[in-house]
Each structure stands twice: as structure tokens, then as C-alpha cells.
Write a protein that holds these residues in place. Structure first.
Motif: not given
Length: 661
Positions: A565-568, A591-594, A616-627, A642-645
Motif C-alpha cells: 500500500r502506498v502513501d500518496t 507499507e508492506v503487510a507483515v 499489520p503493516a510495516d512502513p517501507a520504501e517501495i521501489v518501482l521500476v519502468p513498466y 497500487l492501493p493507497t494506505a
């Protein structure tokens, strides 16, 4: 100088395309792709067609071994012709001697199979085979001969009329004699012959070919084809082209037909027909096109869905539909001069056409999903894949239309970069390139374009030759730049805002003058129209023209993308480069679900406001790559939307009546 080496050569229209002898791509993203196409993909396609017997069909026809020894589907001949077309365009781009030899060898296979009246097919017309044109719905005879004509036109423009071009003209003469006035009053179930005939008319000056193309366009939509499993809309035979409001049915067929209709409209001055196609394009882009530029959301019939039916996990988005969309957009740009058509061409090139081939140019996506829920199985390298499913790129398919379509598109790509008119030169797509052409009155102009686009947003144009009279240099400012500042810097250093559309400089240029366009390629959040139900509560990331995705290989502890889930509220940022270039990755907060947490309710549907069990979810930096690079590192799960937090928290909250949702 007016180019003769043109994939599309309209005799009228708002803009004149610059040909392969006027534009040379010298470096960067597209130069690398084109180098791979020349050095790997063309040979790969030829090797596979030899291996699976598609080239051998022509020899079997001459030796009387059909239908017993025929291999491949009824349209397999067309893949040989598309390969010939790709080789011809590549031969025009540089040292063509090895390609000329390859073209000659393939032509020597094809030529003896042509009948005395010009008909050419290895699937119909011989003892033991169905009779000629007995299955216009699915036989693809006119479709295949259309690709033959396109290959012949490519050879004639790139190298002068050779044997392949002569074969193509004989085939076109046969088509006109058979389907012209007084002949068979039918159309092909798969449009393509229309554009081919118009291009041959442009090459030869013979009105007969243009008249036949116009006849095919006007016959469409009057129920000349049987209804079939998917109805007449599948063949675009339910409504006349002039009366249709939106593209529908089989996506590739619809786009090829629209491209042919534009060709006919331009050459005949039929403004009504052109306006009808523009209307259909507008409705399709507004309601039936994916963020990537992909088209077609139905797997079963490879078709467009209804308005706003764009599920990411069921996106078919066939590579060939992307190629066809580029073909249509380019023709509409030339006809109207409107930069919005080049915007979609760019989006589709970077996110569909560039996504299909692997980095080594020897495997391909047929369909281009935007959400992969399960890790794909690696296809066997020595067997053609029976499926178009987008798990991993496959070396070949039982229906392998996409590899050769990618090959011919990359081969002719320099011809999509720039145009000219009476006022000057227009740049539509950005790459390191050298351009040289003549304006009205023989005024010679030459430019050198340097950029690291799409990694960076700066495009520098250096004038290397110019007449001693004013002319206009125009640069497209993409629509994706809306809402962020873009700038145009003229040779005097004056810097002014550049709004989406066209930025232009008119003056007496001198050699050494530089014009700079600065585009805002920083990553940004993208929200979808709420009528696209399948992606409500989600966002995507785009950086310049590139769409990005999350891939499981970049998540911690073996998580899959359904855990993200991402934080916009936090803007996406450029991340660490995997290959040393800006934009290799983007980092977003989230965040990434535990794993092993609460699994949620046993029944996934609850009354609004009822607290639903959440992992439960842990805060995370999520890496995206070119499609376009997804699945380069092996089997993975992937998603663009991507679903939002915020959405995840509100679903699990006890919000009573749910007011404010």
C-alpha cells in the motif's frame, strides 16, 4: 530534398513526414533498441520461422506437398512478409548489404509460389485446400497479401524496385481484379489490405489501388461477413466506418481499419471520413485505453471492452494493437498537425512496443497485463508457446504476429520522429538524432538533437545548417507535462514557459544556434477516472512518458505485490539507479503487510463501517521500476495500479455510517 524512403508517404495533409534518409537515430534509448533489433531480433525471427516450418510452406507449395506439409496458422505467410518489410527498412538505415542478401533469399522462396494471376497463399487454392476466398471472415488471404504489398513498397522505397516489389504489384493487381467493381463484393475479416493498397498507389501513382482501398473501406459495416462467434462488431462489419462513434471489436483489426480509412481520406480529400476516424479515436482514448496506451481488455476475442472496462489484471493490450495504435496516431498527426496524436504515439511506444521484447531481443510479450498476480513459469526456449499469457516473455508463439510487428516498427522508427511544412520543421518524438531536409524553395536545414530522454527532460537542438531566411522550429510539449513547469530556451538564452502542445521559435537561425526544451520528468502520482471501477482506491506512478510498476523481486522478505500500500501524501522520488541512469527506479513511501499477521475476516464482504481484520503493516520504501522492464529479472508478481494506505486504513476503521467516503 523530399524523402523517398517513407513508411507512410501521404501526398497531402498538414505535415510532411521526414524519411529514413533524412533522420538518423544516433544514441540513447531507441538507438539501443534498434541496434538489438538489427543484430538479434531479425535473425531470431527468421530462425524460428525456419524451425516451425512457416518459410518452408512456400517450398512445399511449389513442390506440390500441400496441404500435407503445411505448418502454422492460415496467416503464417504474413509473418514472412512482415519480416521482409522489417529487413527492407533496416537496409535503408545503414549498411544494408547483409540484409539485401537476406531479402533476396526469402524472396527466392516466396516468388515461385505465386500463381500466374498474381494470387499468393500457401493456405488456400491448391488441391486438397479450401478454395480461394472461401473464408473471408477468418482466412486472412487479403490480410496476408496486404503485408506482402507493404513489404514490396518497403523494398521499392528503400532499395528501388526489385523482385519483391514486382511480386507485390502482381498480388495487388489480382486483388483489384477480383474484388473491384463487378467482382466479389466482400471484405477481409482482418483489415490491413486497405493501407497497403493506398501506400502502393502513393508509390506508383496508379489510382486503381486507391480506388480499391476506398471500396474496401466503404463496404465495411454492411454485413458482408458472416456474424461468427463474436458478432459482426468483432470484424467492424456492424456499422459503416463513417457512422461509428468508437473503436470496437477485435482491437488490432479495428485500429488497422482506422489507419486505412485515414489513408483513404487523406488521398481522396474526404474530410467526412477523416472526421469520423478522429471522433472514434477521441472516444477510444477517453474511455477504452489503458494508462500505458495499451488497447483491448478482452482475452477471449482480443477486443475492446465497453467504456471504462479497463481491468489491469485482465488487460490484454496486445503488442500488435500497440503497433497499430502507433500507425493510426502517426497518420492522424500527419493529416491534422495536432500534437495530441503524437502524445499517444509516445506513450504507446515507451510502454507497449518497448515492453514486448526482452533486452536481448529474443523473447517477447504478446499481451501486456498491468497486474500479474502469480509468478509466471519460464517458457521453454526451444518450443513455441501456445499461449499469449503475460507471465514471462516467450521466444516464439503459435501465433507469432507480435515479434515481427515489433521488428518492423523499430526498423522504421526514425520515420516517426519529425515532420516539415512550409514554415519549418517539427520534432514530435525525442531521441539523439541527426536530421537534414529541405524546406519550400530548396532551403536546406540540418539539426542535431541531443538528449538523455526519457531519463532526463532536457532536449537540446543544435542548428548545423540553415538558410539566410526565417523559418520555424517547433517542439512538442507532451500533455503529461501539464501542471508542472516546462521551459523553452531560445538561442539568445531567453527562457519562457512552454505549455503542453507546441513550443516554437521563429527566426533567422545560424549554424551553432541552440534551442533547449526542459521537460519536468520528475515522478508523479496518477489517479484514474472513477468510472474505471477496477482501479478505484489505487494510484499509479508516471515519470515523463514512462509508466512504473511494483515488482515482487524488489520487495523485502519474499513478499508479493498484493502486500503493498502506498502513501500518496508523500511525493514519489527518483531511486537508486540499477544501470546508472536517472529514472531507473522510483521510490514511494508506503507499507508492506507483515506475513503471519491477522488474516482478516473469513468472509471478505462486510457492512460499511464494520471493522475488517487487516494484516499489520510495516512502513517501507517501495521501489518501482519502468513498466517496460518488468520480468527482466525472472518470474515475479507485478502491478501498475497500487492501493493507497489511506484506502486500506479507512476500510478497516469503524467509521459508523461511512460518511465522507
Amino acid at each position: 530534398m523530399t524523402s523517398s524512403v517513407l513508411p507512410v508517404a501521404p501526398t497531402r495533409g498538414r505535415l510532411r513526414p521526414l524519411g529514413l534518409d533524412e533522420v538518423r537515430i544516433t544514441g540513447g534509448f531507441w538507438a539501443r533498441r534498434r541496434h538489438t533489433n538489427t543484430t538479434a531480433t531479425l535473425d531470431h525471427c527468421r530462425d524460428w520461422m525456419d524451425r516451425v516450418g512457416w518459410t518452408g510452406n512456400f517450398r512445399a507449395a511449389v513442390e506440390g506437398r500441400l496441404p500435407r506439409d503445411r505448418r502454422g496458422r492460415e496467416f503464417a505467410d504474413s509473418e514472412v512478409y512482415k519480416l521482409l518489410e522489417a529487413m527492407a527498412w533496416e537496409a535503408a538505415n545503414g549498411d544494408g548489404a547483409p540484409l539485401d542478401a537476406g531479402i533476396a533469399a526469402l524472396t527466392d522462396l516466396v516468388a515461385p509460389a505465386q500463381e500466374p494471376d498474381g494470387y499468393l497463399s500457401t493456405a488456400f487454392g491448391r488441391p486438397g485446400q479450401p478454395s480461394r476466398y472461401s473464408d473471408l471472415e477468418e482466412g486472412h488471404e487479403l490480410y496476408c497479401q496486404g503485408h506482402l504489398v507493404q513489404a514490396g513498397v518497403a523494398q521499392a522505397r528503400a532499395r528501388g524496385e526489385g523482385e519483391l516489389a514486382k511480386i507485390a504489384r502482381r498480388a495487388a493487381d489480382h486483388v483489384c481484379a477480383t474484388f473491384g467493381p463487378g467482382g466479389i463484393e466482400g471484405v477481409c475479416g482482418h483489415p490491413q489490405i486497405e493501407s497497403a493498397l493506398v501506400e502502393l498507389a502513393r508509390l506508383t501513382g496508379r489510382e486503381r489501388y486507391l480506388d480499391q482501398a476506398a471500396l474496401f473501406v466503404d463496404r465495411r459495416g454492411h454485413g458482408t461477413l458472416a456474424e461468427g462467434e463474436f458478432g459482426r462488431a468483432y470484424f467492424q462489419d456492424d456499422l459503416p466506418v463513417r457512422g461509428a462513434k468508437v473503436l470496437r471489436g477485435h482491437a488490432v483489426r479495428a485500429l488497422y481499419l482506422a489507419a486505412g480509412a485515414v489513408d483513404v481520406a487523406v488521398e481522396t480529400g474526404d474530410d467526412e471520413l477523416l472526421a469520423a476516424v478522429v471522433r472514434q479515436w477521441e472516444a477510444t482514448v477517453a474511455r477504452r485505453t489503458y494508462l500505458t496506451g495499451g488497447m483491448g481488455s478482452h482475452h477471449r476475442d482480443e477486443s475492446f471492452g465497453a467504456d471504462f472496462v479497463l481491468p489491469p489484471d485482465r488487460a490484454y493490450s496486445e503488442t500488435c494493437a500497440g503497433v497499430a495504435s502507433v500507425m493510426l496516431g502517426w497518420r492522424l498527426l500527419l493529416a491534422t498537425g495536432e500534437p495530441r496524436f503524437a502524445d499517444l504515439v509516445e506513450r504507446t511506444l515507451f510502454n507497449v512496443v518497448a515492453t514486448s521484447p526482452s533486452a536481448d531481443g529474443r523473447s517477447f510479450f504478446y499481451a501486456n497485463t498491468l497486474h500479474r498476480r502469480h509468478r509466471g513459469m519460464a517458457p521453454r526456449p526451444d518450443v513455441d508457446s501456445p499461449r499469449a499469457d503475460s507471465g514471462l516473455r516467450a521466444p516464439w508463439f503459435a501465433v507469432s504476429c507480435c515479434p515481427t510487428n515489433v521488428a518492423r516498427t523499430l526498423a522504421q522508427l526514425p520515420g516517426y520522429l519529425a515532420t516539415a511544412d512550409e514554415e519549418g520543421v517539427q520534432l514530435h518524438q525525442y531521441a539523439d538524432a541527426d536530421l537534414a531536409t529541405s524546406l519550400t524553395g530548396g532551403r536546406g536545414v540540418a539539426l542535431r538533437v541531443r538528449t538523455d530522454y526519457p531519463s532526463g527532460g532536457t532536449v537540446t537542438v543544435r542548428i548545423t545548417r540553415s538558410p539566410a531566411a526565417p523559418w520555424t522550429l517547433s517542439l512538442r510539449v507532451p500533455q503529461w507535462a501539464a501542471g508542472a513547469p516546462a521551459w523553452l530556451v531560445d538561442p539568445d538564452g531567453v527562457r519562457r514557459p512552454a505549455a503542453p502542445g507546441t513550443a516554437a521559435v521563429t527566426r533567422v537561425f545560424r549554424p551553432g544556434d541552440e534551442i533547449r526544451l526542459e521537460l519536468p520528468v520528475a515522478p508523479r502520482w496518477i489517479h484514474a477516472d472513477p468510472r474505471i471501477d477496477a482501479v478505484r482506491g489505487t494510484v499509479a506512478v508516471q515519470r515523463g512518458p514512462l509508466v512504473y510498476c511494483a515488482e515482487s523481486v524488489d520487495l523485502p522478505d519474499g513478499h508479493e505485490v498484493d502486500a503493498v500500500r502506498v502513501d500518496t501524501s508523500v511525493d514519489p522520488e527518483d531511486g537508486p539507479g540499477r544501470t546508472g541512469g536517472a529514472g531507473d527506479t522510483v521510490v514511494v513511501a508506503g507499507e508492506v503487510a507483515v506475513r503471519g499477521g491477522r488474516s482478516g475476516a473469513a468472509w471478505p464482504y462486510q457492512p460499511l463501517g464494520h471493522p475488517r481484520g487487516q494484516q499489520p503493516a510495516d512502513p517501507a520504501e517501495i521501489v518501482l521500476v519502468p513498466y517496460h522492464s518488468w520480468a527482466d529479472r525472472g518470474p515475479s508478481t507485478m502491478r501498475v495500479w497500487l492501493p493507497t494506505a489511506e484506502e486500506g486504513r479507512s476500510e478497516g476503521a469503524d467509521s459508523g455510517t461511512g460518511a465522507g467516503r
